[in-house]
Design an enzyme around this catalytic site. Structure first.
Site, PDB file in Angstrom:
ATOM      1  N   GLU A   1       0.991  -1.156   0.146  1.00 49.41           N
ATOM      2  CA  GLU A   1      -0.087   0.161   0.008  1.00 49.41           C
ATOM      3  C   GLU A   1       1.015   1.060  -0.125  1.00 49.41           C
ATOM      4  O   GLU A   1       1.484   1.801  -0.805  1.00 49.41           O
ATOM      5  CB  GLU A   1      -1.459   0.019   0.824  1.00 49.41           C
TER       6      GLU A   1
ATOM      7  N   THR B   1       0.909   0.901   8.906  1.00 48.44           N
ATOM      8  CA  THR B   1      -0.915   1.429   9.678  1.00 48.44           C
ATOM      9  C   THR B   1      -0.417   2.458  10.397  1.00 48.44           C
ATOM     10  O   THR B   1      -1.511   3.728   9.997  1.00 48.44           O
ATOM     11  CB  THR B   1      -1.282   0.059  10.311  1.00 48.44           C
TER      12      THR B   1
ATOM     13  N   GLU C   1     -17.751  -3.891  26.215  1.00 44.16           N
ATOM     14  CA  GLU C   1     -16.037  -4.772  26.728  1.00 44.16           C
ATOM     15  C   GLU C   1     -16.962  -6.288  26.866  1.00 44.16           C
ATOM     16  O   GLU C   1     -17.230  -6.169  27.770  1.00 44.16           O
ATOM     17  CB  GLU C   1     -15.320  -4.280  27.312  1.00 44.16           C
TER      18      GLU C   1
ATOM     19  N   LEU D   1       4.045   3.579   2.029  1.00 42.69           N
ATOM     20  CA  LEU D   1       4.851   3.855   3.151  1.00 42.69           C
ATOM     21  C   LEU D   1       4.533   4.165   4.633  1.00 42.69           C
ATOM     22  O   LEU D   1       3.519   4.992   4.422  1.00 42.69           O
ATOM     23  CB  LEU D   1       6.192   4.167   2.660  1.00 42.69           C
TER      24      LEU D   1
ATOM     25  N   GLY E   1       4.090  -8.936  -0.645  1.00 43.30           N
ATOM     26  CA  GLY E   1       5.878  -9.593  -1.321  1.00 43.30           C
ATOM     27  C   GLY E   1       5.267 -11.282  -0.234  1.00 43.30           C
ATOM     28  O   GLY E   1       3.970 -11.290   0.755  1.00 43.30           O
TER      29      GLY E   1
ATOM     30  N   HIS F   1       9.837  24.088  38.433  1.00 44.84           N
ATOM     31  CA  HIS F   1       8.685  24.142  39.270  1.00 44.84           C
ATOM     32  C   HIS F   1       7.582  25.422  38.880  1.00 44.84           C
ATOM     33  O   HIS F   1       8.715  26.434  38.612  1.00 44.84           O
ATOM     34  CB  HIS F   1       8.950  24.718  40.457  1.00 44.84           C
TER      35      HIS F   1
END
Length: 459
Positions: A34, A39, A201, A36, A112, A440
């Protein structure tokens, strides 16, 4: 020409390995079906966090009156939100393509698969096949949404995490199946955008991989913002009627049904190993992952694997580190990734981050613990920011006071965790932390405060 290295997969593990190998003078081919970035860049980390920033801005506007600012007449232009997200993705992808090109890496577009220890066959979009020879091969094919197998999972309006990033309109009602990182992040994002969100869930808690103190407190904060959460429920089916979609669940309270305009399936990921031709090439595969040694070598000499395909935490930064180390090892530079300090970050309605052992993991190992916690209600910077929900929790071995785990729920937790990661990775002790002066007012002071509050906790 025989390449020094062929990399299958252009995500974080793959492109990091390719760039490192090229930097060592190797001739490299990078195979990607797809775009570079994988996901993370294209369909996960980056676009999600771009939307998260928009959600933060929306909440800031909503809460402007807390800072003495009165606003009216604003609205969300979702098409502009999506355009901004895509611009960020494109900018990062273009930068990566330039890096790869400048390094002299050959990029081959296609899927591949291994033929043998020195050969990769690449199938292009038009069906043509090219065979590439190399002295070494690295498998970094990543993962994809696992999806659901319940009836109705293929209905229109049932989206994956990839799909929902491209939607054109904000759903009025959104049901999210899965309370892992992706589900919880997208719940907070779409709540800020105006959706009525329900999270379902199967496990007893949200973010099950995090310390229970974080998952419990974050669930409370999400509910306070109007996000409905149902844990311990099993999805029975999804159906469509005249009112839209509905999700039927079964749990301790019996069967329940939840209405939605859009249903998001975010119940886990599966590794992309089915198309790699592992068995025929002789590469061992166990429990749906590729086992590797400390140098990321597989069972076949010259073939290596990193990232999601080898199991463990599916995180971009883990894959990236593994890709670099794998290359060092394959070219004779001994290196290793120590898995004790892999930070996890969740960009939720309130950020959460963790590194090292959870309290339950330490208890299971029988480690005598020192535990210290500092609430952000006591932190000046957090109060100034108006973001004082949450805490910073530190755990140390009671015998030598070495930091074993750091768990944060609160403002900029995903930035604060870097200090905790260094403490765990370098084996720093409580005394080491106490010797370091903290600026701080900063959020980072909470780390020192938590260390100063370390008290023996029986496990």
């Amino acid at each position: 020409m025989v390449k020094d290295l062929i990399v299958i997969g252009g995500g974080p593990g793959g492109y990091a390995a390719a760039l490192r190998a090229a930097g060592l003078g190797a001739k490299v081919t990078l195979v990607e079906r797809e775009q570079l970035g994988g996901t993370c860049l294209n369909r996960g980390c980056i676009p999600t966090k771009a939307l998260y920033k928009n959600a933060q801005v929306m909440r800031t506007i909503r809460e402007a009156s807390n800072f003495g600012i009165s606003l009216s007449g604003y609205e969300l232009d979702f098409s502009a939100v999506q355009a901004r997200k895509q611009k960020i993705v494109q900018q990062l992808r273009s930068g990566m393509e330039q890096l790869v090109n400048h390094a002299g890496i050959q990029v081959v577009n296609g899927s591949g698969r291994l033929i043998d220890r020195h050969t990769v066959a690449v199938t292009a979009a038009d069906g043509s096949v090219e065979k590439i020879k190399g002295s070494r091969i690295l498998l970094a094919a990543g993962s994809e949404d696992a999806g659901l197998t319940v009836p109705g999972a293929d209905l229109p309006g049932v989206l994956t995490t990839k799909d929902i990033l491209e939607i054109k309109q904000i759903p009025s009602q959104l049901v999210i199946i899965g309370a892992g990182a992706a589900g919880i992040e997208l719940a907070g994002i779409f709540e800020a955008f105006g959706s009525r969100v329900t999270v379902l869930e199967a496990l007893p808690c949200i973010l099950h991989f995090m310390d229970k103190d974080i998952s419990k407190r974050l669930a409370v904060l999400l509910k306070q913002k109007g996000i409905r959460i149902k844990t311990g429920v099993q999805i029975q089916r999804i159906r469509r009627d005249e009112n839209g979609l509905s999700v039927l669940t079964a749990g301790k309270q019996g069967e329940e049904e939840f209405s939605a305009e859009v249903v998001l399936t975010a119940a886990g990921r599966k590794v992309n190993i089915e198309s790699l031709n592992l068995a025929e090439a002789g590469v061992a595969c166990e429990h749906n992952r590729i086992p590797v040694d400390d140098g990321y070598a597989t069972s076949v000499p010259g073939v290596y694997a990193v990232g999601d395909v080898i199991g463990g935490k599916m995180l971009a930064h883990k894959a990236l580190a593994e890709g670099k180390v794998a290359v060092k090892n394959m070219f004779g530079l001994a290196a290793a990734v120590r898995n004790r300090a892999i930070p996890s970050c969740v960009f939720a309605l309130q950020e959460a981050a963790a590194v090292g052992l959870t309290e339950q993991e330490a208890r299971d190992r029988g480690i005598p613990l020192l535990v210290g916690s500092s609430p952000f209600t006591n932190n000046g910077k957090a109060l100034i920011m108006g973001e004082n929900d949450g805490f910073l929790k530190v755990m140390a071995d009671a015998e030598n006071k070495k930091i074993l785990g750091v768990h944060i729920l609160g403002p900029q937790a995903t930035e604060l965790i870097q200090v905790g990661t260094m403490a765990v990775e370098l084996g720093l002790s409580a005394e080491d932390i106490e010797r370091v002066m903290q600026a701080h007012p900063t959020l980072g002071e909470s780390f020192l405060e938590a260390v100063l509050r370390l008290e023996l906790k029986s496990v």
